[in-house]
Design a protein around this motif. Structure first.
Motif, PDB file in Angstrom:
ATOM      1  N   SER A 171      25.108  31.484 103.623  1.00 43.08           N
ATOM      2  CA  SER A 171      24.222  30.566 105.382  1.00 43.08           C
ATOM      3  C   SER A 171      23.568  31.332 106.362  1.00 43.08           C
ATOM      4  O   SER A 171      22.301  31.147 106.827  1.00 43.08           O
ATOM      5  CB  SER A 171      24.872  30.214 106.259  1.00 43.08           C
ATOM      6  N   LEU A 172      24.161  33.176 106.184  1.00 40.24           N
ATOM      7  CA  LEU A 172      23.304  33.690 107.095  1.00 40.24           C
ATOM      8  C   LEU A 172      22.049  33.675 106.354  1.00 40.24           C
ATOM      9  O   LEU A 172      21.399  34.536 107.153  1.00 40.24           O
ATOM     10  CB  LEU A 172      24.340  34.855 107.500  1.00 40.24           C
ATOM     11  N   ALA A 173      21.738  33.877 105.720  1.00 39.56           N
ATOM     12  CA  ALA A 173      20.678  34.758 104.725  1.00 39.56           C
ATOM     13  C   ALA A 173      19.480  34.018 105.381  1.00 39.56           C
ATOM     14  O   ALA A 173      18.319  33.988 105.489  1.00 39.56           O
ATOM     15  CB  ALA A 173      20.990  35.004 103.229  1.00 39.56           C
ATOM     16  N   TYR A 178      14.114  32.179 107.440  1.00 39.47           N
ATOM     17  CA  TYR A 178      13.882  31.260 108.844  1.00 39.47           C
ATOM     18  C   TYR A 178      13.188  32.181 110.059  1.00 39.47           C
ATOM     19  O   TYR A 178      12.464  31.332 110.613  1.00 39.47           O
ATOM     20  CB  TYR A 178      14.504  30.183 109.175  1.00 39.47           C
ATOM     21  N   ALA A 179      14.188  32.890 110.312  1.00 43.86           N
ATOM     22  CA  ALA A 179      13.597  33.406 111.184  1.00 43.86           C
ATOM     23  C   ALA A 179      12.563  35.237 111.376  1.00 43.86           C
ATOM     24  O   ALA A 179      12.689  35.684 112.246  1.00 43.86           O
ATOM     25  CB  ALA A 179      15.199  33.848 112.139  1.00 43.86           C
ATOM     26  N   GLY A 180      12.356  34.753 109.985  1.00 50.93           N
ATOM     27  CA  GLY A 180      10.944  35.728 110.030  1.00 50.93           C
ATOM     28  C   GLY A 180      11.767  37.337 109.688  1.00 50.93           C
ATOM     29  O   GLY A 180      10.721  37.848 109.189  1.00 50.93           O
ATOM     30  N   TYR A 181      12.323  37.304 108.697  1.00 49.60           N
ATOM     31  CA  TYR A 181      13.218  38.494 108.337  1.00 49.60           C
ATOM     32  C   TYR A 181      12.692  38.379 106.687  1.00 49.60           C
ATOM     33  O   TYR A 181      12.911  36.984 106.121  1.00 49.60           O
ATOM     34  CB  TYR A 181      14.415  38.625 108.097  1.00 49.60           C
ATOM     35  N   GLN A 182      12.296  39.316 105.640  1.00 47.00           N
ATOM     36  CA  GLN A 182      12.187  39.112 104.165  1.00 47.00           C
ATOM     37  C   GLN A 182      13.044  39.772 104.026  1.00 47.00           C
ATOM     38  O   GLN A 182      14.219  40.519 103.782  1.00 47.00           O
ATOM     39  CB  GLN A 182      11.202  40.459 104.445  1.00 47.00           C
ATOM     40  N   VAL A 183      14.353  38.606 103.374  1.00 43.07           N
ATOM     41  CA  VAL A 183      15.695  39.170 102.858  1.00 43.07           C
ATOM     42  C   VAL A 183      15.609  38.797 101.686  1.00 43.07           C
ATOM     43  O   VAL A 183      15.216  38.668 100.905  1.00 43.07           O
ATOM     44  CB  VAL A 183      16.301  37.537 103.527  1.00 43.07           C
ATOM     45  N   THR A 184      17.153  40.537 101.339  1.00 42.08           N
ATOM     46  CA  THR A 184      16.882  40.008  99.962  1.00 42.08           C
ATOM     47  C   THR A 184      18.895  40.705  99.785  1.00 42.08           C
ATOM     48  O   THR A 184      19.499  40.667 100.391  1.00 42.08           O
ATOM     49  CB  THR A 184      17.251  42.047  99.056  1.00 42.08           C
ATOM     50  N   ARG A 185      18.720  39.193  99.479  1.00 36.90           N
ATOM     51  CA  ARG A 185      21.071  39.062  98.822  1.00 36.90           C
ATOM     52  C   ARG A 185      21.327  40.685  98.023  1.00 36.90           C
ATOM     53  O   ARG A 185      20.837  40.273  96.633  1.00 36.90           O
ATOM     54  CB  ARG A 185      21.188  37.718  98.674  1.00 36.90           C
ATOM     55  N   GLU A 186      22.620  41.205  98.227  1.00 35.29           N
ATOM     56  CA  GLU A 186      22.564  42.004  97.473  1.00 35.29           C
ATOM     57  C   GLU A 186      24.365  41.872  96.609  1.00 35.29           C
ATOM     58  O   GLU A 186      25.050  41.643  98.033  1.00 35.29           O
ATOM     59  CB  GLU A 186      22.524  43.429  98.172  1.00 35.29           C
ATOM     60  N   TYR A 187      24.526  41.833  95.549  1.00 34.24           N
ATOM     61  CA  TYR A 187      25.955  42.133  95.005  1.00 34.24           C
ATOM     62  C   TYR A 187      26.472  43.449  94.105  1.00 34.24           C
ATOM     63  O   TYR A 187      25.673  44.257  94.041  1.00 34.24           O
ATOM     64  CB  TYR A 187      26.276  40.865  94.588  1.00 34.24           C
ATOM     65  N   GLU A 514      25.835  34.099 113.487  1.00 38.60           N
ATOM     66  CA  GLU A 514      26.679  33.584 113.248  1.00 38.60           C
ATOM     67  C   GLU A 514      26.345  32.322 113.328  1.00 38.60           C
ATOM     68  O   GLU A 514      25.716  31.629 113.575  1.00 38.60           O
ATOM     69  CB  GLU A 514      27.437  33.574 115.044  1.00 38.60           C
ATOM     70  N   PRO A 515      26.779  31.741 111.444  1.00 42.83           N
ATOM     71  CA  PRO A 515      25.859  30.333 111.080  1.00 42.83           C
ATOM     72  C   PRO A 515      26.805  29.204 111.903  1.00 42.83           C
ATOM     73  O   PRO A 515      26.265  28.370 111.828  1.00 42.83           O
ATOM     74  CB  PRO A 515      26.639  30.643 109.872  1.00 42.83           C
ATOM     75  N   LEU A 564      21.308  21.154 107.185  1.00 39.51           N
ATOM     76  CA  LEU A 564      22.168  21.094 106.475  1.00 39.51           C
ATOM     77  C   LEU A 564      21.504  22.186 105.552  1.00 39.51           C
ATOM     78  O   LEU A 564      22.340  22.860 104.999  1.00 39.51           O
ATOM     79  CB  LEU A 564      22.015  19.919 105.196  1.00 39.51           C
ATOM     80  N   SER A 565      20.481  22.218 105.386  1.00 40.39           N
ATOM     81  CA  SER A 565      19.393  22.937 104.054  1.00 40.39           C
ATOM     82  C   SER A 565      19.906  24.484 104.651  1.00 40.39           C
ATOM     83  O   SER A 565      19.989  25.081 103.577  1.00 40.39           O
ATOM     84  CB  SER A 565      18.020  23.143 104.214  1.00 40.39           C
ATOM     85  N   LEU A 566      19.800  24.434 105.873  1.00 41.45           N
ATOM     86  CA  LEU A 566      20.376  26.085 106.073  1.00 41.45           C
ATOM     87  C   LEU A 566      21.938  26.698 105.681  1.00 41.45           C
ATOM     88  O   LEU A 566      21.701  27.619 105.882  1.00 41.45           O
ATOM     89  CB  LEU A 566      19.957  26.456 107.662  1.00 41.45           C
ATOM     90  N   LEU A 567      22.351  25.293 105.433  1.00 41.27           N
ATOM     91  CA  LEU A 567      23.710  25.772 105.259  1.00 41.27           C
ATOM     92  C   LEU A 567      24.229  25.666 103.804  1.00 41.27           C
ATOM     93  O   LEU A 567      25.294  25.685 103.490  1.00 41.27           O
ATOM     94  CB  LEU A 567      24.681  24.665 106.293  1.00 41.27           C
ATOM     95  N   GLY A 568      23.226  25.653 103.153  1.00 38.47           N
ATOM     96  CA  GLY A 568      22.675  25.297 101.707  1.00 38.47           C
ATOM     97  C   GLY A 568      23.286  24.335 100.855  1.00 38.47           C
ATOM     98  O   GLY A 568      24.346  23.827 100.022  1.00 38.47           O
TER      99      GLY A 568
END
Length: 575
Positions: A171-173, A178-187, A514-515, A564-568
């Motif tokens: 959700s935070l990603a 949506y707030a203008g960051y270029q986000v990469t999700r990492e595991y 904080e989502p 809702l979409s921003l919370l998946g």
């Protein structure tokens, strides 16, 4: 409570003037100008902060600037507030600006509150209708940001705790994108170390049990029955070949267990609508010499030293409570060594900001890692470590046993099976990450307005039903021409105010990481719409009013869908 009120004059109607299209932006600019003029010595250190009041009766925007200035100037904040408002009115008049505020008020001990004119609340409808990205911002300015979350060791199924980390992290990603960051999700996959050796040994014991051997799971090993199915798969493929312990068998059991369990983890995450851009394995860092190279960098910078036969990281120099061992006296690395190398690799890939999401048992690890980031030459604030507290499951008001002596525990998969993916995601983000979460399984799967996610989704479906009912009764194509000035009822105005708060809510989520603020917002908006719907008909004999209310309902539906979409979570048309 006594208050002093000011009514802003509509100063000037010169069409050549171009007032700020955003009331908050206009007020921010004028207040900063006013403070700079009245208090030049403190203008740089005492920035104007505008917030939405907790109580609607205190207006639409509020600031505590008078109290902060009063403290610095050693003056009564109420007097400071009055001087600010007086100067603000003069500034509006000088610039011939038509104020968007119908009044301001000063409340003890010095809050300045502003009430928007109703026309500005109504204008929000055209802004929502005309934009496919209402609420989006450029807070991040395209900054490359990596968020690492879940990163569960591949030693067993995902737990409820991992489920909460997954929901919060994803959700935070989405919000940060949506707030203008270029986000990469990492595991990050911890596929080395003692826990992997114990996993392989535990699987070996389960495998040999299948041939009638009397075996024991090693101390600290893994008791879960999920290893039995893995053992059966190895027997089906290799027969008795690995009953005797050899280097080959040890390697096989560790590799098979890690790969199979990681595969199940990925499948469960995909079902949970959580997808990662990249999986980094600890073994890769060692194989490519990243760990040794990073430690050599720290050695050259003077941040490593030898003592008691071990190599230490001088982390106290950078705020940690004590120095940390990175290479033990036997020559093996501690957990910290590859973690430092891992974060150096993140920065080398071009990320300017890192977010790590960890469980509560890692809280003590934050200081040493932040020290390492600084020692590597990066700003301390370039790394945020978020701790997600644990969750307790309840059913019918009673706690659910989370684990047994045999190593079995309630898994994320079982929670999804019982309440569904979307309810699970929503309930996992219903509290601040620093707060322990009580997850009510019975409530999460109920189809009633007591269930918060059901209540929010029902707004979207209810609007879809309204549109279907309106077909043939009014020309819906004319809704964009609706006279929104007809929206005068208190319930309508409350919805308009709620809609206007959506962008600010998302900014707050992105800034605080904080989502939960989005969750609370959607609950408030849904509640406002349900109250309106219970008291007023949307489609009436008054066609202009019907069109205006349809436009209002559609904007609510659009914001609900986006939130809702921003919370998946999806927004259904039927429920």
């Amino acid at each position: 409570m006594r208050q002093s009120a000011h009514h802003f004059p509509d100063a000037g109607n010169d069409p050549s003037t171009t007032p700020s299209p955003k009331p908050k932006d206009l007020l921010q600019q004028l207040l900063e100008k006013t403070v700079g003029s009245l208090f030049p010595d403190h203008a740089q250190d005492c920035r104007v902060i505008l917030e939405i009041p907790k109580s609607r009766r205190h207006g639409d925007l509020t600031t505590n600037i008078a109290m902060r200035l009063g403290s610095l100037e050693k003056k009564n904040p109420m007097i400071v507030a009055r001087s600010i408002l007086s100067s603000l009115e003069s500034l509006l008049s000088e610039r011939k600006l038509k104020s968007p505020f119908k009044k301001s008020e000063i409340l003890p001990p010095g809050f300045i509150n502003f009430h928007l004119k109703e026309e500005h609340h109504r204008n929000i409808l055209s802004e929502i209708s005309d934009s496919d990205r209402y609420g989006a911002s450029q807070l991040g300015k395209g900054m490359p940001l990596q968020i690492e979350f879940v990163s569960a060791n591949p030693t067993g199924p995902l737990s409820v705790a991992h489920g909460r980390q997954a929901a919060v992290g994803d959700s935070l990603a989405r919000i940060l994108e949506y707030a203008g960051y270029q986000v990469t999700r990492e595991y990050y996959v911890n596929d080395m170390g003692n826990q992997i050796r114990l996993l392989g040994t535990s699987l070996s014991a389960r495998y040999r049990e299948l041939f009638g051997e009397k075996t024991e799971i090693p101390e600290g090993g893994y008791q879960g029955r999920y290893l039995i199915s893995l053992a059966e798969a190895i027997r089906a493929e290799h027969g008795e070949r690995f009953r005797t312990e050899t280097e080959e068998s040890r390697s096989l059991f560790e590799r098979v267990a890690t790969e199979k369990i990681l595969g199940v983890i990925r499948e469960n995450l995909a079902r949970f609508q959580v997808f990662f851009d990249h999986f980094t394995h600890e073994s890769e860092l060692h194989a490519k010499g990243e760990v040794q190279k990073t430690l050599e960098f720290l050695r050259k910078s003077g941040d490593l030293y030898e003592s008691e036969g071990a190599t230490w990281f001088r982390s106290t120099r950078l705020g940690d409570d004590k120095d940390r061992v990175v290479i033990k006296s036997d020559g093996s690395f501690t957990y910290l060594a590859p973690d430092i190398a891992y974060h150096q690799k993140k920065f080398s890939l071009g990320f300017k900001r890192l977010i790590d999401i960890w469980g509560p048992d890692h809280h003590g690890y934050i200081g040493r890692l932040k020290a390492a980031v600084q020692a590597l030459g990066h700003p301390k604030e370039s790394l945020d470590v978020l701790i997600i507290q644990l969750a307790t499951l309840y059913r019918e008001g009673k706690p659910v046993a989370m684990s047994t002596r045999m190593g079995e525990f309630i898994t994320l998969q079982e929670v999804m099976d019982e309440v569904g993916v979307e309810a699970a995601r929503f309930f996992f983000v219903m509290k601040k990450r620093s707060a322990h979460l009580d997850f009510d399984l019975s409530l999460a799967k109920s189809q009633s307005l007591e269930n918060p996610v059901y209540t929010i989704q029902y707004v979207h479906a209810r609007v879809a039903n309204i549109l279907k009912f309106a077909e043939g009764k009014i020309n819906l194509a004319r809704r964009t021409e609706a006279d929104v000035a007809l929206l005068k009822e208190p319930e309508e105005l409350e919805i308009l105010k709620q809609l206007g708060e959506f962008p600010e809510t998302l900014l707050s989520c992105a800034k605080t990481l904080e989502p939960v603020y989005l969750v609370l917002y959607l609950q408030k908006l849904a509640g406002a719409f349900h109250r309106f719907y219970q008291k007023h008909r949307v489609i009436t004999d008054d066609v202009p009013l019907s069109l205006a209310r349809v436009q209002l309902a559609l904007c609510v539906q659009k914001v609900i869908r986006r939130g809702l979409s921003l919370l998946g979570i999806t927004a259904p048309d039927k429920m």
